[in-house]
Structures are given as C-alpha cells and as structure tokens.
Enzyme design. Structure first.
Site, PDB file in Angstrom:
ATOM      1  CE  LYS A 109     -21.625 -17.789   4.347  1.00 39.30           C
ATOM      2  NZ  LYS A 109     -21.951 -17.186   5.629  1.00 39.30           N
ATOM      3  N   GLY A 152     -13.409  -3.685  -0.053  1.00 38.04           N
ATOM      4  CA  GLY A 152     -14.780  -3.188   0.116  1.00 38.04           C
ATOM      5  C   GLY A 152     -15.125  -2.090  -0.881  1.00 38.04           C
ATOM      6  N   GLY A 179     -12.290  -8.897  -3.486  1.00 42.29           N
ATOM      7  CA  GLY A 179     -12.443 -10.190  -2.819  1.00 42.29           C
ATOM      8  C   GLY A 179     -11.173 -10.985  -2.865  1.00 42.29           C
ATOM      9  NE  ARG A 200      -4.166  -1.784   1.904  1.00 44.23           N
ATOM     10  CZ  ARG A 200      -4.969  -2.276   2.833  1.00 44.23           C
ATOM     11  NH1 ARG A 200      -4.725  -2.052   4.110  1.00 44.23           N
ATOM     12  NH2 ARG A 200      -6.022  -2.981   2.495  1.00 44.23           N
TER      13      ARG A 200
HETATM   14  P1  AMP Z   1     -15.079 -14.268  -1.034  1.00 48.73           P
HETATM   15  O1  AMP Z   1     -14.449 -13.501   0.083  1.00 48.73           O
HETATM   16  O2  AMP Z   1     -16.560 -14.228  -1.068  1.00 48.73           O
HETATM   17  O3  AMP Z   1     -14.431 -13.984  -2.353  1.00 48.73           O
HETATM   18  O4  AMP Z   1     -14.821 -15.809  -0.679  1.00 48.73           O
HETATM   19  C1  AMP Z   1     -13.551 -16.367  -0.691  1.00 48.73           C
HETATM   20  C2  AMP Z   1     -13.542 -17.670   0.036  1.00 48.73           C
HETATM   21  O5  AMP Z   1     -14.431 -18.580  -0.572  1.00 48.73           O
HETATM   22  C3  AMP Z   1     -12.197 -18.316  -0.002  1.00 48.73           C
HETATM   23  O6  AMP Z   1     -11.663 -18.324   1.296  1.00 48.73           O
HETATM   24  C4  AMP Z   1     -12.478 -19.734  -0.498  1.00 48.73           C
HETATM   25  O7  AMP Z   1     -11.798 -20.703   0.250  1.00 48.73           O
HETATM   26  C5  AMP Z   1     -13.962 -19.875  -0.302  1.00 48.73           C
HETATM   27  N1  AMP Z   1     -14.535 -20.872  -1.212  1.00 48.73           N
HETATM   28  C6  AMP Z   1     -14.338 -20.972  -2.541  1.00 48.73           C
HETATM   29  N2  AMP Z   1     -14.967 -22.034  -3.049  1.00 48.73           N
HETATM   30  C7  AMP Z   1     -15.596 -22.650  -2.021  1.00 48.73           C
HETATM   31  C8  AMP Z   1     -16.395 -23.816  -1.905  1.00 48.73           C
HETATM   32  N3  AMP Z   1     -16.682 -24.567  -2.985  1.00 48.73           N
HETATM   33  N4  AMP Z   1     -16.874 -24.155  -0.698  1.00 48.73           N
HETATM   34  C9  AMP Z   1     -16.579 -23.392   0.378  1.00 48.73           C
HETATM   35  N5  AMP Z   1     -15.824 -22.279   0.341  1.00 48.73           N
HETATM   36  C10 AMP Z   1     -15.333 -21.906  -0.849  1.00 48.73           C
END
Ligand code: AMP
Length: 395
Positions: free
Chosen positions: A197, A376, A353, A35
């Site tokens: 999610k 964010g 993300g 950063r």
């Molecule tokens: P996000 O912050 O929403 O981008 O989510 C990232 C996280 O999603 C990472 O830590 C991944 O390990 C998790 N992730 C990705 N694919 C899966 C899956 N099939 N089941 C559970 N967690 C997952």
C-alpha cells in the site's frame, strides 16, 4: 559520544539492551536465532575486553508473567552460540538479579528475565529503569528493533549513565546504513519502493524525495499512481483516498528533479492465486477482471538499467506478490540487479518491510551491503524520525 570500541570496559559490568524477541516452536525452542546471532559481536567484544555482560530483552507480548514468554527458553541457544554457560535471573529486577549482578566476574554473562513481565517497561517508568540501571556500570543499547519505542530499557534508562552509555556494534551498523542512504550518500541514489500500500509509504516517500535521484516504484502501490495518472488498473489494488497524495508526490518529484520509474508493464492475473491465469500487459491498460501482481519484463529491464548506474540503493518493499512463485520474478530480478550494483561498488541497504523477507528467501543476504534487523525502527528512520532509543544515547 562514547564509542564501544574505544571504551575502557575492563572490570566493568555492562547492561546491554538486546533484541532477543525470537520465534519459539511448540516445544519452546528457538526456531530462528538470527537476532541472537546479531547481538554476539557486541557481547563478545565486551567479554574480550575484560568486562562482564548483563543481557536484557523482551520476548513477545506477555499479559502478566506467563511461562510461555520466559527468556529462559533461549538459554540453550545462547549458551551454544556464546560457547559458555550464561547465568539467569528469574526476575529482571529485585534481590536475586542484584545479587547475581554484583557477583558477576569479568568474562561472565547474566541473562535477565523478560522485561515485559513488568508493565513499567512499555510505560517507560523511571523507577523501573533506575532499578535496571542499578545492576550495572555501563549501558549499551544494541536493540535496533525496539529503538523506535521510548521504553524503560530502550531509552529512559540512559539518563542514569550520563557518561557511560553507548551504542552496540549492531546499532552502529544500522545507524551507519541509514546515514549512508539518507545523508552521506554517493550519487546517483536510487530508492526501490514497493509493497502493498502507498498509504504506509507516504512518510518515506516524502522524506526521500529531496535526497534521491531515482524512485523505482513497484508492488501494489503502483496502481494508485497509475490511476492518478488516468490509467486503467482493472481489479488491481488501489487506494482511492490516496489518489491526490500520489499526484502530489509525482509533482514534488518533478520539482526536485527526481525521476519516477513506474512499471511500464505488469504480470496480471485473473485472481489472487498461485495458479491463476496470467498474462503481461501495459500497466496503464489493465483489462477489467485482471489484477497486477508483479512488474513485467520491460519494467524489470528499466529498473535494472537505473540500478546498475546507481552508487547508493535503498530496497524497501517487494515488486510483486513474491510469496507466490508465479509473481516472484520482478522482486527477484530487481534484487539481483541490486546485488550486481553492489558487486560493482554501490552501497545497498535492504530494510523496513518485506524486502528483507524477500532477500532471505532468495538467499542474497551476503550480496547486498546491509540487511536491516529492524522493521518498524527502519521504517521510522527512513521517514526521517530520530528514534527515542538513538536520541537517548546522543543526548
Ligand atoms: P509491505 O509490508 O508494505 O512491504 O508489503 C508487502 C506485501 O505486499 C507482500 O506481502 C506482497 O505480497 C504484497 N504485494 C506486493 N505487490 C502486490 C500487488 N501487486 N498486489 C497486492 N499485493 C502486493
């Protein structure tokens, strides 16, 4: 709007809101200077044009003014990166800061103490913003990472510089990246959306649909879509509350001629562990007791074909649990295809993300067009919101 490259800053003092919210190790040394390095082009530009620089930032979430959150910890790193000694004000407002600021000569840099030692910062207090503003002639916002917050230093302060406020170079690049994906995009446009999610990605999906041609879905959110379509998802991550939402998104995509690519096959595991037993199955027919943790080889190939034909690509969220090597392949191969498409002339933005973390782990930062510095802030931009820190400069 004023542009920093054309602005005559000679002999002027610029107060720059930077994002120096860096991680420190147990000895209070900077453990990742990304950063700070990201802010250097703006600082060096102003210094080279004969201006002086006052840097302000927050660091962590101090409750009062605990020493652990002092920005003085970053001085050695900042000095080394700038190749000069910066001055430091032990308080971001008040007599000492005023004196140091008023004595600042062209080419010199003053770093202010942590803005969040004052509650007024996060409250967006106007008097506090005015005190910060009184230190300088020009306001530059280069802190994309906090641009989604309407804080004193990120937004409120701008009103005190009606004709002397502008974005820094980092902020300009972030805004350009978002523009090139959402508004001035070259078709076909593909969005790769993954992560854990679906609930956290609804806003993005809804904003993106009218602007894209292909939606490539992976990660944990896959299984809410598959279940909504009547598939069997075993023990995979599902958000039952969002089944209607998933259906609605698929209907909207159809209406708007967006192709949705759900992974046809998945790597499933018998438990959430690096050394679980694994096999590859059709995603719509996952046996009981097994969970999908990565996209499978056919899904990778399908995504790759679409990506190699795309002219604009957004990568937001990993395709699987890439933190475990057993489930990193889908994310890695999709990222590889994005790099290839970029080499063939596509514009690719990675942001908002864990896809940023994935690109860093795979060391592909230089092979995509732009990696966003704001989690964010990028998410909210992709949801179509105009961030307070950006609006304040545009007003
Ligand atoms: P996000 O912050 O929403 O981008 O989510 C990232 C996280 O999603 C990472 O830590 C991944 O390990 C998790 N992730 C990705 N694919 C899966 C899956 N099939 N089941 C559970 N967690 C997952």
């Amino acid at each position: 709007m004023k542009e920093i490259k054309n602005f005559n800053i000679k002999g002027k003092k610029a107060i720059i809101r930077v994002d120096f919210n860096v991680p420190l190790n147990d000895s209070f040394q900077v453990s990742d200077d990304t950063r700070i390095r990201a802010a250097l082009p703006t600082i060096n530009l102003i210094l080279s044009k004969g201006g002086s620089v006052i840097l302000m930032s927050h660091l962590g979430r101090p409750k009062s003014n605990e020493e652990a959150f002092s920005l003085k910890h970053i001085i050695p790193t900042l000095n080394a990166l700038l190749g000069q000694e910066v001055q430091f004000a032990n308080d971001c407002i008040g007599e000492e800061a005023l004196k140091l600021a008023s004595n600042l000569k062209p080419g010199q840099v003053l770093l202010l103490e942590n803005l969040r030692y004052y509650k007024e910062e996060e409250k967006g207090d106007v008097d506090f913003a005015k005190k910060l503003a009184s230190l300088a002639d020009v306001y530059v916002n280069d802190a994309f990472g906090t641009a989604h917050r309407a804080h004193a230093s990120t937004a409120v302060i701008a009103q005190f510089f009606p004709n002397d406020k502008m974005f820094g170079l980092l902020m300009e690049k972030e805004i350009e990246g978002i523009e090139r994906v959402l508004n001035n995009n070259k078709k076909p446009v593909s969005a790769v959306i993954g992560g854990a999610k679906v609930s956290s990605k609804i806003g993005i999906l809804e904003n993106l649909l009218p602007k894209i041609d292909h939606l490539i879905i992976g990660g944990g959110m896959t299984f809410t879509f598959i279940k909504a379509l009547g598939g069997k998802v075993g023990n995979s991550l599902v958000e039952d509350d969002f089944l209607p939402m998933a259906k609605e998104i698929m209907e909207k995509a159809k209406e708007q001629n967006v192709s949705i690519l759900l992974p046809v096959d998945s790597v499933v595991a018998d438990r959430f562990s690096e050394d679980a037993s694994t096999k590859i199955v059709d995603t719509e027919d996952i046996p009981d007791g097994w969970m999908g943790l990565d996209i499978g080889p056919k899904a990778i190939e399908n995504a790759r074909k679409v990506l190699l034909q795309s002219k604009t690509i957004l990568f937001n969220g990993p395709m699987g649990v890439f933190e475990m090597s057993a489930f990193e392949k889908g994310t890695k191969k999709v990222a590889e295809a994005i790099c290839e498409a970029t080499a063939n002339g596509a514009f690719s933005l990675v942001g908002g993300g864990d896809s940023v973390a994935a690109i860093n782990v795979f060391n592909m930062q230089e092979r995509v067009s732009y990696v966003s510095t704001g989690g964010g802030a990028m998410l909210e931009s992709l949801e179509g919101k105009i961030l307070p820190g950006i609006q304040a400069i545009l007003d």
